[in-house]
Motif scaffolding. Structure first.
Motif, PDB file in Angstrom:
ATOM      1  N   ARG A   1       0.324   5.447   1.241  1.00 50.34           N
ATOM      2  CA  ARG A   1      -0.550   6.380   1.959  1.00 50.34           C
ATOM      3  C   ARG A   1      -0.116   7.814   1.664  1.00 50.34           C
ATOM      4  NH1 ARG A   1       0.855   3.520   7.506  1.00 50.34           N
ATOM      5  NH2 ARG A   1       0.010   1.456   7.043  1.00 50.34           N
TER       6      ARG A   1
ATOM      7  N   GLU B   1       0.832  -1.200   0.000  1.00 45.72           N
ATOM      8  CA  GLU B   1       0.000   0.000   0.000  1.00 45.72           C
ATOM      9  C   GLU B   1       0.866   1.250   0.000  1.00 45.72           C
ATOM     10  OE1 GLU B   1      -1.340   1.314   4.437  1.00 45.72           O
ATOM     11  OE2 GLU B   1      -2.328  -0.465   3.651  1.00 45.72           O
TER      12      GLU B   1
ATOM     13  N   ARG C   1      -6.980  12.131   3.556  1.00 52.95           N
ATOM     14  CA  ARG C   1      -5.977  11.076   3.411  1.00 52.95           C
ATOM     15  C   ARG C   1      -6.406  10.201   2.234  1.00 52.95           C
ATOM     16  NH1 ARG C   1      -7.294   9.077   7.898  1.00 52.95           N
ATOM     17  NH2 ARG C   1      -5.749  10.230   9.093  1.00 52.95           N
TER      18      ARG C   1
ATOM     19  N   GLU D   1      -0.745  11.347   3.194  1.00 51.06           N
ATOM     20  CA  GLU D   1      -1.252  11.877   4.465  1.00 51.06           C
ATOM     21  C   GLU D   1      -0.989  13.380   4.576  1.00 51.06           C
ATOM     22  OE1 GLU D   1      -3.175  11.585   7.971  1.00 51.06           O
ATOM     23  OE2 GLU D   1      -2.563   9.721   7.016  1.00 51.06           O
TER      24      GLU D   1
ATOM     25  N   VAL E   1      -5.385   6.432   0.270  1.00 53.77           N
ATOM     26  CA  VAL E   1      -4.632   5.178   0.416  1.00 53.77           C
ATOM     27  C   VAL E   1      -4.920   4.299  -0.795  1.00 53.77           C
ATOM     28  CG1 VAL E   1      -4.245   3.130   1.852  1.00 53.77           C
ATOM     29  CG2 VAL E   1      -4.842   5.306   2.940  1.00 53.77           C
TER      30      VAL E   1
END
Length: 109
Positions: free
Chosen positions: A26, A24, A104, A28, A106
């Motif tokens: 991310r 994954e 956010r 942020e 993802v």
């Protein structure tokens, strides 16, 4: 669209994560920076933080890519996309959700 610096940023980070066999990535938002974390197995690696001004633009780009509603910013949205890397198709689950300093995003595959 492909010449947009934010589109290039998201594409580059995602390609790097896939080529590094990550599970994954991310995106942020912070108060002054935009942190990108690549998760491989049980380890997480942070890339060089991006300038904070893109914290509003990255989720919008991700929403367009995943076919999500750009106007929704107060609740989570999920979708799926297929990414072509070196002739192979990688299917990714996409999550965009509210965070303290923006949204956010993802990608998981």
């Amino acid at each position: 669209c492909h010449d947009d610096p934010v589109v290039k940023f998201v594409s580059m980070c995602t390609l790097l994560a896939i080529c590094d066999d990550a599970r994954e990535i991310r995106f942020e938002p912070g108060a002054d920076t935009y942190d990108v974390t690549i998760v491989t197995g049980w380890e997480a690696f942070e890339l060089q933080p991006a300038p904070g001004f893109i914290r509003l633009q990255v989720p919008q780009v991700v929403k367009v890519i995943a076919g999500l509603d750009r106007s929704v910013t107060t609740k989570s949205q999920e979708g799926c996309i297929d990414i072509r890397v070196h002739g192979e198709i990688v299917s990714a689950h996409v999550l965009v959700e509210p965070a303290e300093h923006g949204e956010r995003a993802v990608f998981r595959w």
